[in-house]
Design a protein around this motif. Sequence first.
Motif, PDB file in Angstrom:
ATOM      1  N   GLY A   1      13.391  19.252  -8.994  1.00  0.00           N
ATOM      2  CA  GLY A   1      12.816  18.090  -7.784  1.00  0.00           C
ATOM      3  C   GLY A   1      13.671  17.228  -7.386  1.00  0.00           C
ATOM      4  N   THR A   2      12.550  16.505  -5.986  1.00  0.00           N
ATOM      5  CA  THR A   2      12.925  15.247  -5.968  1.00  0.00           C
ATOM      6  C   THR A   2      11.140  14.785  -5.241  1.00  0.00           C
ATOM      7  OG1 THR A   2      13.325  16.372  -2.953  1.00  0.00           O
ATOM      8  CG2 THR A   2      15.403  16.141  -4.808  1.00  0.00           C
ATOM      9  N   HIS A   3      11.189  13.715  -5.085  1.00  0.00           N
ATOM     10  CA  HIS A   3      10.132  13.257  -5.133  1.00  0.00           C
ATOM     11  C   HIS A   3      10.509  11.715  -4.431  1.00  0.00           C
ATOM     12  CE1 HIS A   3       6.360  12.234  -5.913  1.00  0.00           C
ATOM     13  NE2 HIS A   3       6.546  10.712  -6.162  1.00  0.00           N
ATOM     14  N   ARG A   4       9.810  11.539  -2.883  1.00  0.00           N
ATOM     15  CA  ARG A   4       9.577  10.850  -1.648  1.00  0.00           C
ATOM     16  C   ARG A   4       8.759  10.044  -2.216  1.00  0.00           C
ATOM     17  NH1 ARG A   4      13.705  14.538  -0.023  1.00  0.00           N
ATOM     18  NH2 ARG A   4      16.115  12.984   0.965  1.00  0.00           N
ATOM     19  N   PHE A   5       9.024   9.107  -2.116  1.00  0.00           N
ATOM     20  CA  PHE A   5       7.787   7.805  -2.194  1.00  0.00           C
ATOM     21  C   PHE A   5       7.423   6.944  -1.087  1.00  0.00           C
ATOM     22  CE2 PHE A   5       4.540   4.568  -4.514  1.00  0.00           C
ATOM     23  CZ  PHE A   5       3.352   5.632  -4.586  1.00  0.00           C
ATOM     24  N   ARG A   6       6.645   6.308  -0.144  1.00  0.00           N
ATOM     25  CA  ARG A   6       7.026   5.516   0.605  1.00  0.00           C
ATOM     26  C   ARG A   6       5.868   4.388   0.482  1.00  0.00           C
ATOM     27  NH1 ARG A   6       7.631   9.226   4.361  1.00  0.00           N
ATOM     28  NH2 ARG A   6       9.286   8.807   3.860  1.00  0.00           N
ATOM     29  N   ILE A   7       6.023   3.642   0.310  1.00  0.00           N
ATOM     30  CA  ILE A   7       5.140   2.139   0.265  1.00  0.00           C
ATOM     31  C   ILE A   7       5.517   1.657   1.490  1.00  0.00           C
ATOM     32  CG2 ILE A   7       4.735   2.219  -2.025  1.00  0.00           C
ATOM     33  CD1 ILE A   7       6.342  -0.639  -1.511  1.00  0.00           C
ATOM     34  N   LEU A   8       4.642   0.657   2.076  1.00  0.00           N
ATOM     35  CA  LEU A   8       4.509  -0.315   2.714  1.00  0.00           C
ATOM     36  C   LEU A   8       4.236  -1.643   2.594  1.00  0.00           C
ATOM     37  CD1 LEU A   8       4.411  -1.397   6.171  1.00  0.00           C
ATOM     38  CD2 LEU A   8       1.966  -1.084   6.297  1.00  0.00           C
TER      39      LEU A   8
ATOM     40  N   VAL B   1       0.567  -1.247  -0.015  1.00  0.00           N
ATOM     41  CA  VAL B   1       0.277   0.071  -0.246  1.00  0.00           C
ATOM     42  C   VAL B   1       0.590   0.712   0.254  1.00  0.00           C
ATOM     43  CG1 VAL B   1      -0.168   0.347   2.321  1.00  0.00           C
ATOM     44  CG2 VAL B   1      -1.828   1.137   1.025  1.00  0.00           C
ATOM     45  N   ALA B   2       0.673   1.932  -0.693  1.00  0.00           N
ATOM     46  CA  ALA B   2       1.196   3.231  -0.185  1.00  0.00           C
ATOM     47  C   ALA B   2       1.095   3.948   0.694  1.00  0.00           C
ATOM     48  CB  ALA B   2       1.297   4.290  -2.399  1.00  0.00           C
ATOM     49  N   THR B   3       1.465   4.607   0.819  1.00  0.00           N
ATOM     50  CA  THR B   3       1.789   5.384   2.338  1.00  0.00           C
ATOM     51  C   THR B   3       1.596   7.179   2.362  1.00  0.00           C
ATOM     52  OG1 THR B   3       3.836   4.848   3.195  1.00  0.00           O
ATOM     53  CG2 THR B   3       2.077   3.243   4.129  1.00  0.00           C
ATOM     54  N   ASP B   4       2.814   7.268   1.568  1.00  0.00           N
ATOM     55  CA  ASP B   4       2.797   9.117   1.523  1.00  0.00           C
ATOM     56  C   ASP B   4       4.014   9.493   0.239  1.00  0.00           C
ATOM     57  OD1 ASP B   4       4.076   8.092   3.805  1.00  0.00           O
ATOM     58  OD2 ASP B   4       5.968   9.591   3.449  1.00  0.00           O
ATOM     59  N   CYS B   5       4.251  10.620  -0.202  1.00  0.00           N
ATOM     60  CA  CYS B   5       4.831  10.630  -1.021  1.00  0.00           C
ATOM     61  C   CYS B   5       5.969  12.788  -0.218  1.00  0.00           C
ATOM     62  CB  CYS B   5       4.552  11.246  -2.544  1.00  0.00           C
ATOM     63  SG  CYS B   5       3.000  11.983  -2.800  1.00  0.00           S
ATOM     64  N   GLU B   6       6.268  12.898  -0.399  1.00  0.00           N
ATOM     65  CA  GLU B   6       6.978  14.115   0.189  1.00  0.00           C
ATOM     66  C   GLU B   6       7.775  14.635  -1.650  1.00  0.00           C
ATOM     67  OE1 GLU B   6       9.786  14.307   2.919  1.00  0.00           O
ATOM     68  OE2 GLU B   6       8.204  12.970   4.466  1.00  0.00           O
ATOM     69  N   GLN B   7       7.017  15.707  -1.444  1.00  0.00           N
ATOM     70  CA  GLN B   7       7.988  16.655  -3.177  1.00  0.00           C
ATOM     71  C   GLN B   7       8.575  17.855  -3.048  1.00  0.00           C
ATOM     72  OE1 GLN B   7       5.343  17.019  -6.509  1.00  0.00           O
ATOM     73  NE2 GLN B   7       5.316  15.078  -7.258  1.00  0.00           N
ATOM     74  N   GLU B   8       9.813  18.482  -3.512  1.00  0.00           N
ATOM     75  CA  GLU B   8      10.791  19.825  -3.278  1.00  0.00           C
ATOM     76  C   GLU B   8      10.832  20.196  -4.782  1.00  0.00           C
ATOM     77  OE1 GLU B   8      14.130  21.619  -0.945  1.00  0.00           O
ATOM     78  OE2 GLU B   8      14.499  19.307  -1.180  1.00  0.00           O
ATOM     79  N   TYR B   9      11.151  21.387  -4.726  1.00  0.00           N
ATOM     80  CA  TYR B   9      10.487  22.142  -6.441  1.00  0.00           C
ATOM     81  C   TYR B   9      12.568  22.976  -6.222  1.00  0.00           C
ATOM     82  CZ  TYR B   9       6.334  20.196  -5.689  1.00  0.00           C
ATOM     83  OH  TYR B   9       4.493  19.123  -5.343  1.00  0.00           O
ATOM     84  N   LEU B  10      12.670  23.042  -7.506  1.00  0.00           N
ATOM     85  CA  LEU B  10      14.133  23.354  -7.307  1.00  0.00           C
ATOM     86  C   LEU B  10      14.773  24.645  -8.163  1.00  0.00           C
ATOM     87  CD1 LEU B  10      16.196  20.545  -5.644  1.00  0.00           C
ATOM     88  CD2 LEU B  10      15.268  22.801  -4.815  1.00  0.00           C
ATOM     89  N   ARG B  11      13.445  23.956  -9.272  1.00  0.00           N
ATOM     90  CA  ARG B  11      13.547  24.542 -10.530  1.00  0.00           C
ATOM     91  C   ARG B  11      12.292  24.512 -11.881  1.00  0.00           C
ATOM     92  NH1 ARG B  11      13.131  23.528 -15.765  1.00  0.00           N
ATOM     93  NH2 ARG B  11      15.120  24.227 -17.677  1.00  0.00           N
ATOM     94  N   PRO B  12      11.801  25.692 -12.165  1.00  0.00           N
ATOM     95  CA  PRO B  12       9.649  25.200 -12.447  1.00  0.00           C
ATOM     96  C   PRO B  12      10.577  24.555 -14.522  1.00  0.00           C
ATOM     97  CG  PRO B  12      10.832  27.509 -13.285  1.00  0.00           C
ATOM     98  CD  PRO B  12      11.710  27.032 -12.427  1.00  0.00           C
TER      99      PRO B  12
ATOM    100  N   LEU C   1      -3.287  -2.716   9.424  1.00  0.00           N
ATOM    101  CA  LEU C   1      -3.640  -3.865   7.982  1.00  0.00           C
ATOM    102  C   LEU C   1      -2.333  -5.330   8.128  1.00  0.00           C
ATOM    103  CD1 LEU C   1      -2.947  -1.356   4.781  1.00  0.00           C
ATOM    104  CD2 LEU C   1      -4.877  -2.205   5.465  1.00  0.00           C
ATOM    105  N   GLY C   2      -1.414  -4.917   8.882  1.00  0.00           N
ATOM    106  CA  GLY C   2      -0.270  -6.221   9.007  1.00  0.00           C
ATOM    107  C   GLY C   2       0.857  -5.513   9.081  1.00  0.00           C
ATOM    108  N   SER C   3       1.599  -6.171   9.345  1.00  0.00           N
ATOM    109  CA  SER C   3       3.210  -6.248   9.471  1.00  0.00           C
ATOM    110  C   SER C   3       4.244  -6.240   8.643  1.00  0.00           C
ATOM    111  CB  SER C   3       3.787  -6.793  11.223  1.00  0.00           C
ATOM    112  OG  SER C   3       3.783  -8.239  10.882  1.00  0.00           O
ATOM    113  N   GLY C   4       4.852  -5.330   8.700  1.00  0.00           N
ATOM    114  CA  GLY C   4       5.634  -5.556   7.208  1.00  0.00           C
ATOM    115  C   GLY C   4       7.257  -4.645   7.561  1.00  0.00           C
ATOM    116  N   HIS C   5       7.285  -3.811   6.379  1.00  0.00           N
ATOM    117  CA  HIS C   5       8.924  -3.261   6.392  1.00  0.00           C
ATOM    118  C   HIS C   5       8.124  -1.686   4.887  1.00  0.00           C
ATOM    119  CE1 HIS C   5      11.449  -5.184   8.135  1.00  0.00           C
ATOM    120  NE2 HIS C   5      10.677  -6.177   7.264  1.00  0.00           N
ATOM    121  N   PHE C   6       8.323  -0.182   5.695  1.00  0.00           N
ATOM    122  CA  PHE C   6       8.435   0.326   4.792  1.00  0.00           C
ATOM    123  C   PHE C   6       9.258   1.332   4.525  1.00  0.00           C
ATOM    124  CE2 PHE C   6       5.781   2.194   8.797  1.00  0.00           C
ATOM    125  CZ  PHE C   6       4.313   1.885   7.611  1.00  0.00           C
ATOM    126  N   VAL C   7       9.658   1.088   2.693  1.00  0.00           N
ATOM    127  CA  VAL C   7      10.657   1.441   1.947  1.00  0.00           C
ATOM    128  C   VAL C   7      10.411   2.450   1.365  1.00  0.00           C
ATOM    129  CG1 VAL C   7      11.652   0.389  -0.404  1.00  0.00           C
ATOM    130  CG2 VAL C   7      10.580  -1.238   1.110  1.00  0.00           C
TER     131      VAL C   7
END
Length: 322
Positions: free
Chosen positions: A159-166, A104-115, A139-145
């Motif tokens: 820019g950078t894009h961080r994406f986290r799943i469980l 399951v996707a849990t969250d994402c973060e973005q940083e913008y450095l240039r249009p 939901l159950g037990s596991g690891h966030f990546v």
Amino acid sequence: MTATAPGGAEDTAADRFLAQLQAFEGRPAATTGQGKDPVNEAMIRHWCEAMGDANPAYTGPDAIAPPTMLQAWTMAGLSGHSARSGAYDELLGLLDGAGCTSVVATDCEQEYLRPLRPGDTVTFDAVIECVSPRKTTRLGSGHFVTTRMDIRVGGELAGTHRFRILKYAPAAPRPAGPPPAAPSRRPERPRRPRPVVNRDNQGFWDGVRDHRLLIQRCASCATLRFPWLPGCNACASLDWDTVEACGEATVFSYVVMHHPSFPAFDPPYAVALVELAEGVRMITNITGVPYDAVRIGTPVRLEFLRVDEDQELPVFRGEAEG
């Protein structure tokens, strides 16, 4: 020298598996990727229409792409990307082998450095940034990546894009049969889900803690915005301050939640989009009146509801008719 885990052989095996997973940190998840299409006006138009964003910065000869489209230019579509690395697939395979077969996707973060502008060709690389120790969730037990994607145009970081799943092993279903005997003491009520607090909305939650509903205000054009965002959607300025809502609002739209039933919630209940006196809108619960008495146009007033020992939320109370 060999360390012995306090829990014995089982903990040692878990520690060894975690070390095996975390050995992937820093390895590539994608290399030398390229967007399937250049940044283009048609995609920008579709995005803005879908989001209801009429900012003039996104049209005309000097148009830029909305910053939040950052990931859209790297998406692989149904045919996939050849840039994906074997290391990422190997990591997911290890987790599958350990029973963590669901994701399951849990969250994402973005940083913008240039249009980004129409005509730009986007390239990207991604790295496996972090693998968490095993966590237990409903939901159950596991690891966030967590993966971090660096997105460039002409070699310049845009820019950078961080994406986290469980990746998790699904929790066992509750056994069928008669309900268990009543406990000797009242069971603890499940807690509501925790809000995601980050650097972009920390000020909002600081205000809630002090029983103040704070609205962002652009320091350049004075446009109010809610929910909180890193930049102004009217003029793109990154400078802002806040104004405190007076607490008066009306119900703009609402739904009544009947099912599915979630722990800590007692359906049916009303969830409303309210329009504050200041002109912005927010999603909230309606208290003080039965769920079936909520109507569009109902006047409501801000209050702060403590839902458990360490969480308080802004909600809006309607007045029951006498």
